[in-house]
Write a protein that holds these residues in place. Structure first.
Motif, short mmCIF file in Angstrom:
data_model
loop_
_atom_site.label_atom_id
_atom_site.label_comp_id
_atom_site.label_asym_id
_atom_site.label_seq_id
_atom_site.Cartn_x
_atom_site.Cartn_y
_atom_site.Cartn_z
N LEU A 169 1.68 19.49 20.74
CA LEU A 169 1.97 19.18 19.38
C LEU A 169 1.23 19.41 18.50
CD1 LEU A 169 4.43 16.22 19.92
CD2 LEU A 169 5.01 18.54 19.75
N GLU A 170 -0.29 19.32 18.95
CA GLU A 170 -1.43 19.77 17.85
C GLU A 170 -1.26 21.03 17.63
OE1 GLU A 170 -2.68 20.24 22.54
OE2 GLU A 170 -1.84 18.76 21.13
N ASN A 171 -0.58 21.90 18.14
CA ASN A 171 -0.30 23.31 17.41
C ASN A 171 0.51 23.36 16.40
OD1 ASN A 171 -1.90 24.45 19.75
ND2 ASN A 171 -0.06 24.92 21.04
N ALA A 172 1.47 22.51 16.26
CA ALA A 172 2.13 22.36 15.02
C ALA A 172 1.40 21.71 13.96
CB ALA A 172 3.41 21.41 15.14
N VAL A 173 0.68 20.87 14.17
CA VAL A 173 -0.35 19.99 13.08
C VAL A 173 -1.14 21.35 12.78
CG1 VAL A 173 -2.07 18.37 12.76
CG2 VAL A 173 -0.27 17.90 13.95
N ASN A 174 -1.91 22.07 13.57
CA ASN A 174 -2.65 23.14 13.03
C ASN A 174 -1.95 24.22 12.29
OD1 ASN A 174 -5.24 21.96 14.13
ND2 ASN A 174 -4.65 22.79 16.27
N LEU A 175 -0.79 24.40 12.89
CA LEU A 175 0.03 25.45 11.93
C LEU A 175 0.20 25.08 10.62
CD1 LEU A 175 1.37 28.16 12.42
CD2 LEU A 175 3.36 26.86 12.77
N SER A 176 0.68 23.89 10.23
CA SER A 176 0.63 23.48 8.90
C SER A 176 -0.62 23.35 8.34
CB SER A 176 1.20 22.01 8.99
OG SER A 176 1.40 21.24 7.75
N ALA A 177 -1.83 23.14 8.77
CA ALA A 177 -3.19 23.04 8.16
C ALA A 177 -3.46 24.43 7.94
CB ALA A 177 -4.18 22.40 9.12
N ARG A 178 -3.18 25.30 8.46
CA ARG A 178 -3.56 26.74 8.36
C ARG A 178 -2.83 27.57 7.34
NH1 ARG A 178 -6.07 29.31 13.87
NH2 ARG A 178 -7.04 27.36 14.77
N THR A 179 -1.53 27.09 7.21
CA THR A 179 -0.45 27.87 6.26
C THR A 179 -0.32 26.94 5.14
OG1 THR A 179 1.40 26.80 7.51
CG2 THR A 179 0.47 29.11 8.23
N GLY A 180 -0.54 25.57 5.05
CA GLY A 180 -0.17 24.93 3.83
C GLY A 180 1.33 24.53 3.92
N ILE A 181 2.01 25.17 4.78
CA ILE A 181 3.52 24.91 4.88
C ILE A 181 3.84 23.51 5.63
CG2 ILE A 181 5.78 25.63 5.74
CD1 ILE A 181 4.54 28.54 5.78
N SER A 182 4.64 22.82 4.94
CA SER A 182 5.21 21.33 5.36
C SER A 182 5.82 21.59 6.68
CB SER A 182 5.84 20.63 4.48
OG SER A 182 5.41 20.41 3.24
N LEU A 195 0.01 10.07 19.97
CA LEU A 195 0.43 10.05 18.54
C LEU A 195 -0.67 9.59 17.45
CD1 LEU A 195 2.79 9.88 16.26
CD2 LEU A 195 2.96 7.33 17.04
N GLU A 196 -1.44 8.67 17.92
CA GLU A 196 -2.68 8.34 17.14
C GLU A 196 -3.51 9.62 17.02
OE1 GLU A 196 -3.12 5.90 15.08
OE2 GLU A 196 -1.04 5.04 15.91
N ARG A 197 -3.69 10.33 17.95
CA ARG A 197 -4.67 11.60 18.02
C ARG A 197 -4.08 12.62 16.90
NH1 ARG A 197 -5.04 13.35 23.81
NH2 ARG A 197 -5.27 15.25 23.04
N LEU A 198 -2.68 12.90 16.92
CA LEU A 198 -1.95 13.81 16.14
C LEU A 198 -1.96 13.35 14.58
CD1 LEU A 198 1.53 14.34 18.24
CD2 LEU A 198 -0.64 15.90 17.97
N LEU A 199 -2.00 12.17 14.30
CA LEU A 199 -2.04 11.74 12.98
C LEU A 199 -3.53 11.82 12.63
CD1 LEU A 199 0.16 8.34 13.38
CD2 LEU A 199 0.78 10.45 12.13
N LYS A 200 -4.47 11.63 13.01
CA LYS A 200 -5.89 11.64 13.14
C LYS A 200 -6.15 13.25 12.75
CE LYS A 200 -10.49 10.83 14.61
NZ LYS A 200 -11.59 10.55 15.64
N LEU A 201 -5.66 13.91 13.28
CA LEU A 201 -5.74 15.48 13.14
C LEU A 201 -5.11 15.89 11.95
CD1 LEU A 201 -6.81 18.36 14.44
CD2 LEU A 201 -4.54 18.47 15.47
N ALA A 202 -4.08 15.34 11.63
CA ALA A 202 -3.38 15.98 10.41
C ALA A 202 -4.45 15.17 9.26
CB ALA A 202 -2.17 15.01 10.53
N ARG A 203 -4.73 14.15 9.21
CA ARG A 203 -5.72 13.64 8.18
C ARG A 203 -6.92 14.55 7.99
NH1 ARG A 203 -4.32 8.47 10.65
NH2 ARG A 203 -6.28 8.57 11.63
N GLU A 204 -7.57 14.99 9.24
CA GLU A 204 -8.59 15.66 9.07
C GLU A 204 -8.62 17.02 8.46
OE1 GLU A 204 -10.97 13.20 12.72
OE2 GLU A 204 -10.33 15.01 13.13
N THR A 205 -7.38 17.55 9.03
CA THR A 205 -7.25 19.13 8.79
C THR A 205 -6.37 19.19 7.32
OG1 THR A 205 -5.29 19.07 10.03
CG2 THR A 205 -7.18 19.75 11.03
N GLY A 206 -5.82 17.98 6.98
CA GLY A 206 -5.26 18.30 5.45
C GLY A 206 -3.72 18.78 5.88
N ALA A 207 -3.34 18.78 7.05
CA ALA A 207 -1.82 19.29 7.38
C ALA A 207 -0.89 18.27 6.86
CB ALA A 207 -1.85 19.25 8.93
#
Length: 317
Positions: A169-182, A195-207
Protein backbone atom coordinates in the motif's frame (compact mmCIF):
# COMPACT_ATOMS: atom_id res chain seq x y z
CA UNK A 1 -23.36 -23.28 -6.77
CA UNK A 2 -23.40 -26.65 -4.97
CA UNK A 3 -26.64 -25.81 -3.20
CA UNK A 4 -28.26 -24.64 -6.43
CA UNK A 5 -27.26 -27.89 -8.14
CA UNK A 6 -28.55 -30.02 -5.26
CA UNK A 7 -25.10 -31.37 -4.38
CA UNK A 8 -24.49 -32.26 -0.75
CA UNK A 9 -21.11 -31.24 0.61
CA UNK A 10 -19.16 -30.89 3.83
CA UNK A 11 -16.48 -28.24 4.47
CA UNK A 12 -13.11 -29.61 5.57
CA UNK A 13 -10.51 -27.64 7.52
CA UNK A 14 -7.58 -28.36 9.82
CA UNK A 15 -8.68 -26.05 12.66
CA UNK A 16 -12.27 -25.61 13.81
CA UNK A 17 -13.93 -22.69 11.97
CA UNK A 18 -15.49 -19.94 14.03
CA UNK A 19 -18.84 -19.70 12.25
CA UNK A 20 -19.44 -22.86 10.21
CA UNK A 21 -19.56 -26.60 10.72
CA UNK A 22 -16.76 -28.70 9.23
CA UNK A 23 -14.76 -31.89 9.43
CA UNK A 24 -11.72 -30.69 11.35
CA UNK A 25 -8.78 -31.96 13.39
CA UNK A 26 -7.82 -29.11 15.72
CA UNK A 27 -10.70 -28.57 18.20
CA UNK A 28 -10.31 -24.79 18.31
CA UNK A 29 -9.95 -21.91 15.85
CA UNK A 30 -6.43 -20.97 14.73
CA UNK A 31 -6.37 -17.63 12.85
CA UNK A 32 -2.60 -17.74 12.29
CA UNK A 33 -0.37 -20.07 10.24
CA UNK A 34 -2.88 -20.33 7.41
CA UNK A 35 -0.18 -21.53 4.99
CA UNK A 36 0.63 -24.49 7.26
CA UNK A 37 -3.06 -25.29 7.67
CA UNK A 38 -3.33 -25.66 3.89
CA UNK A 39 -0.95 -28.61 4.16
CA UNK A 40 -2.30 -30.04 7.42
CA UNK A 41 -5.91 -30.13 6.15
CA UNK A 42 -4.92 -33.45 4.57
CA UNK A 43 -5.31 -34.99 8.04
CA UNK A 44 -8.96 -33.90 8.18
CA UNK A 45 -9.65 -34.78 4.54
CA UNK A 46 -8.46 -38.36 5.07
CA UNK A 47 -11.42 -38.90 7.42
CA UNK A 48 -14.00 -38.69 4.61
CA UNK A 49 -14.57 -40.43 1.27
CA UNK A 50 -16.51 -38.15 -1.07
CA UNK A 51 -17.16 -38.52 -4.80
CA UNK A 52 -14.76 -35.63 -5.34
CA UNK A 53 -12.59 -33.23 -3.34
CA UNK A 54 -13.13 -29.60 -4.36
CA UNK A 55 -10.00 -28.00 -2.94
CA UNK A 56 -10.21 -24.21 -2.58
CA UNK A 57 -6.97 -23.81 -0.61
CA UNK A 58 -4.93 -23.88 -3.81
CA UNK A 59 -2.45 -26.50 -2.55
CA UNK A 60 -2.48 -29.92 -4.28
CA UNK A 61 -2.15 -31.97 -1.10
CA UNK A 62 -2.20 -35.73 -1.81
CA UNK A 63 -5.86 -36.80 -1.85
CA UNK A 64 -6.40 -38.45 -5.24
CA UNK A 65 -5.92 -41.95 -3.80
CA UNK A 66 -9.17 -41.37 -1.87
CA UNK A 67 -11.28 -39.62 -4.55
CA UNK A 68 -10.90 -37.42 -7.64
CA UNK A 69 -9.28 -34.13 -6.68
CA UNK A 70 -10.09 -30.75 -8.28
CA UNK A 71 -8.07 -27.74 -7.12
CA UNK A 72 -8.92 -24.05 -7.63
CA UNK A 73 -5.70 -22.14 -7.09
CA UNK A 74 -3.80 -18.92 -7.15
CA UNK A 75 -0.05 -18.77 -7.64
CA UNK A 76 1.88 -20.96 -5.15
CA UNK A 77 3.55 -19.05 -2.32
CA UNK A 78 6.93 -20.49 -3.37
CA UNK A 79 6.72 -19.22 -6.97
CA UNK A 80 9.05 -16.56 -8.36
CA UNK A 81 6.38 -13.84 -8.18
CA UNK A 82 6.95 -10.90 -5.79
CA UNK A 83 6.15 -11.95 -2.23
CA UNK A 84 5.96 -10.53 1.27
CA UNK A 85 8.09 -13.48 2.41
CA UNK A 86 11.56 -12.01 2.05
CA UNK A 87 14.84 -12.53 3.88
CA UNK A 88 14.40 -14.51 7.06
CA UNK A 89 10.62 -14.66 6.44
CA UNK A 90 11.30 -17.20 3.68
CA UNK A 91 11.78 -19.72 6.48
CA UNK A 92 8.00 -19.54 7.03
CA UNK A 93 7.58 -21.31 3.68
CA UNK A 94 10.17 -24.02 4.40
CA UNK A 95 7.55 -26.79 4.88
CA UNK A 96 6.30 -26.14 1.33
CA UNK A 97 9.79 -26.62 -0.09
CA UNK A 98 10.26 -29.81 1.93
CA UNK A 99 6.86 -31.18 0.88
CA UNK A 100 7.22 -30.09 -2.74
CA UNK A 101 7.97 -33.56 -4.22
CA UNK A 102 4.64 -34.85 -2.87
CA UNK A 103 2.79 -31.77 -4.14
CA UNK A 104 4.33 -32.22 -7.58
CA UNK A 105 3.22 -35.86 -7.75
CA UNK A 106 -0.34 -34.92 -6.84
CA UNK A 107 -0.40 -31.99 -9.26
CA UNK A 108 0.65 -34.27 -12.11
CA UNK A 109 -2.39 -36.55 -11.73
CA UNK A 110 -5.25 -34.19 -10.86
CA UNK A 111 -7.09 -31.24 -12.42
CA UNK A 112 -6.01 -27.76 -11.34
CA UNK A 113 -7.86 -24.59 -12.35
CA UNK A 114 -6.06 -21.26 -11.91
CA UNK A 115 -7.63 -17.92 -10.97
CA UNK A 116 -5.63 -16.04 -13.64
CA UNK A 117 -3.09 -16.64 -16.39
CA UNK A 118 -0.41 -15.21 -14.09
CA UNK A 119 -1.29 -17.86 -11.51
CA UNK A 120 -1.45 -20.56 -14.17
CA UNK A 121 2.09 -19.79 -15.30
CA UNK A 122 3.34 -19.86 -11.69
CA UNK A 123 1.57 -23.19 -11.02
CA UNK A 124 3.18 -24.68 -14.11
CA UNK A 125 6.58 -23.34 -13.02
CA UNK A 126 6.43 -24.70 -9.46
CA UNK A 127 4.79 -28.09 -10.05
CA UNK A 128 6.27 -28.85 -13.47
CA UNK A 129 2.91 -29.45 -15.17
CA UNK A 130 1.26 -27.99 -18.30
CA UNK A 131 -0.33 -24.58 -17.80
CA UNK A 132 -3.77 -25.10 -16.19
CA UNK A 133 -7.05 -23.73 -17.48
CA UNK A 134 -8.20 -20.40 -16.05
CA UNK A 135 -11.49 -19.37 -14.43
CA UNK A 136 -11.46 -15.86 -12.99
CA UNK A 137 -12.93 -15.46 -9.46
CA UNK A 138 -16.55 -14.41 -8.90
CA UNK A 139 -17.22 -10.77 -8.03
CA UNK A 140 -20.36 -9.18 -6.55
CA UNK A 141 -20.58 -6.74 -9.45
CA UNK A 142 -24.28 -6.05 -8.88
CA UNK A 143 -23.61 -4.48 -5.47
CA UNK A 144 -20.88 -2.19 -6.80
CA UNK A 145 -22.95 -1.19 -9.81
CA UNK A 146 -24.94 0.98 -7.38
CA UNK A 147 -22.07 3.49 -7.55
CA UNK A 148 -21.95 3.45 -11.35
CA UNK A 149 -24.79 5.94 -11.69
CA UNK A 150 -22.92 8.62 -9.70
CA UNK A 151 -21.94 11.36 -12.16
CA UNK A 152 -20.24 14.04 -10.07
CA UNK A 153 -16.83 12.65 -9.17
CA UNK A 154 -13.75 14.21 -7.60
CA UNK A 155 -10.18 14.17 -8.92
CA UNK A 156 -9.36 11.39 -6.52
CA UNK A 157 -8.25 7.76 -6.55
CA UNK A 158 -9.19 4.83 -4.31
CA UNK A 159 -7.10 1.82 -3.32
CA UNK A 160 -8.58 -1.26 -1.66
CA UNK A 161 -6.56 -3.95 0.10
CA UNK A 162 -5.96 -5.54 3.47
CA UNK A 163 -3.69 -3.35 5.56
CA UNK A 164 -0.72 -5.69 5.62
CA UNK A 165 2.73 -5.37 4.12
CA UNK A 166 2.13 -7.89 1.34
CA UNK A 167 -0.39 -5.54 -0.29
CA UNK A 168 2.29 -2.88 -0.97
CA UNK A 169 0.00 0.00 0.00
CA UNK A 170 3.01 2.32 0.26
CA UNK A 171 2.79 2.50 -3.54
CA UNK A 172 -0.55 4.32 -3.17
CA UNK A 173 0.95 6.75 -0.65
CA UNK A 174 3.91 7.48 -2.92
CA UNK A 175 1.58 7.93 -5.89
CA UNK A 176 -0.34 10.67 -4.09
CA UNK A 177 2.90 12.33 -2.95
CA UNK A 178 4.30 12.45 -6.50
CA UNK A 179 1.12 13.64 -8.20
CA UNK A 180 -0.50 15.82 -5.54
CA UNK A 181 -3.74 13.92 -6.21
CA UNK A 182 -5.82 12.89 -3.22
CA UNK A 183 -6.29 9.22 -2.47
CA UNK A 184 -8.18 6.98 -0.07
CA UNK A 185 -6.91 3.59 1.07
CA UNK A 186 -9.62 1.23 2.32
CA UNK A 187 -9.02 -2.16 3.89
CA UNK A 188 -9.38 -4.46 6.86
CA UNK A 189 -6.74 -3.82 9.51
CA UNK A 190 -4.38 -6.80 9.78
CA UNK A 191 -1.04 -5.27 10.82
CA UNK A 192 -1.21 -2.21 13.11
CA UNK A 193 2.52 -1.54 12.82
CA UNK A 194 2.20 -1.44 9.04
CA UNK A 195 -0.64 1.09 9.35
CA UNK A 196 1.65 3.29 11.46
CA UNK A 197 4.37 3.01 8.81
CA UNK A 198 1.94 4.13 6.12
CA UNK A 199 0.76 7.10 8.17
CA UNK A 200 4.36 8.10 8.87
CA UNK A 201 5.23 7.83 5.17
CA UNK A 202 2.24 10.01 4.29
CA UNK A 203 3.40 12.69 6.76
CA UNK A 204 6.99 12.60 5.54
CA UNK A 205 6.12 12.77 1.83
CA UNK A 206 3.21 15.18 2.08
CA UNK A 207 0.86 12.67 0.48
CA UNK A 208 -2.81 13.61 0.54
CA UNK A 209 -4.00 10.17 1.56
CA UNK A 210 -6.68 9.02 3.99
CA UNK A 211 -6.60 5.48 5.36
CA UNK A 212 -9.95 4.01 6.37
CA UNK A 213 -9.96 0.56 7.91
CA UNK A 214 -12.68 -1.99 8.67
CA UNK A 215 -15.18 0.03 6.65
CA UNK A 216 -18.60 -1.58 5.97
CA UNK A 217 -18.98 -2.58 2.33
CA UNK A 218 -21.91 -0.21 1.71
CA UNK A 219 -19.66 2.69 2.78
CA UNK A 220 -17.00 1.51 0.35
CA UNK A 221 -19.57 1.48 -2.44
CA UNK A 222 -20.50 5.09 -1.62
CA UNK A 223 -16.82 6.12 -1.70
CA UNK A 224 -16.35 4.51 -5.08
CA UNK A 225 -19.14 6.68 -6.42
CA UNK A 226 -17.04 9.77 -5.60
CA UNK A 227 -13.69 8.84 -7.19
CA UNK A 228 -12.55 8.70 -10.80
CA UNK A 229 -9.69 6.18 -10.66
CA UNK A 230 -8.96 2.93 -8.87
CA UNK A 231 -5.24 2.36 -8.22
CA UNK A 232 -4.06 -1.19 -7.55
CA UNK A 233 -0.68 -1.16 -5.76
CA UNK A 234 0.10 -4.88 -5.41
CA UNK A 235 2.74 -6.04 -7.88
CA UNK A 236 2.45 -9.77 -8.52
CA UNK A 237 -1.16 -9.97 -7.26
CA UNK A 238 -2.70 -13.21 -8.53
CA UNK A 239 -5.91 -11.47 -9.61
CA UNK A 240 -7.33 -8.54 -7.62
CA UNK A 241 -11.09 -8.67 -7.02
CA UNK A 242 -11.25 -4.97 -6.00
CA UNK A 243 -10.20 -4.08 -9.55
CA UNK A 244 -13.39 -5.62 -10.94
CA UNK A 245 -15.50 -4.14 -8.13
CA UNK A 246 -14.12 -0.72 -9.01
CA UNK A 247 -14.83 -1.17 -12.73
CA UNK A 248 -18.41 -2.16 -11.89
CA UNK A 249 -18.63 1.12 -9.95
CA UNK A 250 -17.39 3.08 -12.96
CA UNK A 251 -13.83 3.78 -11.84
CA UNK A 252 -10.98 3.58 -14.33
CA UNK A 253 -8.45 1.00 -13.07
CA UNK A 254 -4.69 1.58 -13.02
CA UNK A 255 -2.96 -1.75 -12.35
CA UNK A 256 0.54 -3.27 -12.36
CA UNK A 257 1.59 -4.91 -15.61
CA UNK A 258 2.93 -7.75 -13.42
CA UNK A 259 -0.46 -8.82 -12.06
CA UNK A 260 -3.46 -10.94 -12.92
CA UNK A 261 -5.59 -7.80 -13.14
CA UNK A 262 -3.61 -6.59 -16.17
CA UNK A 263 -5.07 -9.50 -18.12
CA UNK A 264 -8.60 -8.07 -17.95
CA UNK A 265 -8.16 -4.29 -18.32
CA UNK A 266 -7.43 -2.24 -21.46
CA UNK A 267 -3.67 -2.46 -21.96
CA UNK A 268 -3.11 1.29 -21.70
CA UNK A 269 -4.19 1.02 -18.04
CA UNK A 270 -1.10 -0.88 -16.87
CA UNK A 271 2.02 0.53 -15.21
CA UNK A 272 5.47 -0.87 -14.47
CA UNK A 273 6.86 1.86 -12.18
CA UNK A 274 5.38 4.46 -9.85
CA UNK A 275 6.73 7.17 -12.15
CA UNK A 276 4.75 5.68 -15.03
CA UNK A 277 1.69 5.32 -12.80
CA UNK A 278 2.00 8.99 -11.78
CA UNK A 279 1.94 10.16 -15.39
CA UNK A 280 -1.00 7.92 -16.27
CA UNK A 281 -2.98 8.91 -13.17
CA UNK A 282 -2.84 12.57 -14.12
CA UNK A 283 -4.02 11.74 -17.63
CA UNK A 284 -6.83 9.49 -16.43
CA UNK A 285 -8.32 12.29 -14.34
CA UNK A 286 -9.23 13.92 -17.67
CA UNK A 287 -10.61 10.81 -19.39
CA UNK A 288 -14.02 9.17 -19.00
CA UNK A 289 -13.86 5.38 -19.41
CA UNK A 290 -16.84 4.56 -17.21
CA UNK A 291 -18.91 2.75 -19.81
CA UNK A 292 -16.02 0.76 -21.23
CA UNK A 293 -14.74 -0.62 -17.91
CA UNK A 294 -18.25 -1.15 -16.55
CA UNK A 295 -19.02 -3.37 -19.52
CA UNK A 296 -15.87 -5.43 -18.86
CA UNK A 297 -16.90 -6.01 -15.23
CA UNK A 298 -20.12 -7.79 -16.25
CA UNK A 299 -18.10 -10.82 -17.34
CA UNK A 300 -17.04 -11.54 -13.75
CA UNK A 301 -20.40 -12.03 -12.07
CA UNK A 302 -21.06 -14.94 -9.72
CA UNK A 303 -23.38 -16.53 -12.28
CA UNK A 304 -20.60 -16.62 -14.89
CA UNK A 305 -18.20 -18.20 -12.38
CA UNK A 306 -20.72 -20.83 -11.28
CA UNK A 307 -21.45 -21.87 -14.85
CA UNK A 308 -17.76 -22.31 -15.71
CA UNK A 309 -16.84 -24.08 -12.46
CA UNK A 310 -19.79 -26.45 -12.66
CA UNK A 311 -18.68 -27.51 -16.14
CA UNK A 312 -15.46 -28.87 -14.59
CA UNK A 313 -16.84 -30.22 -11.31
CA UNK A 314 -19.94 -31.99 -12.67
CA UNK A 315 -17.96 -34.57 -14.64
CA UNK A 316 -16.81 -36.11 -11.34
CA UNK A 317 -20.33 -36.43 -9.90
Amino acid sequence: MLKQKGVSFVPISFAKPRKTQSVHTLPFSLPKFDKYQRLLVKISASKVKPKVFLNLSGVPIPLSSIAPHLVYAGAPAISSLPSKYKGIWKLYLLPFYLYLPALKREASRIEIIANSNLSAEAISEVYGIPKPKVIYPPVDVEKFELAYKCKERDDMFITVGRIERGKMLENAVNLSARTGISGIIVGSLIEKDYLERLLKLARETGAKVKILYDLPQNELVKLMGKAKVYFHPTIGEHFGIPVVEAMAAGLTPLVPVKSGAYEIVPKELGYSTIDEASTKLKDLMKVDMKEKVHEISKGFSSSVFKEKMWEHLSKYL
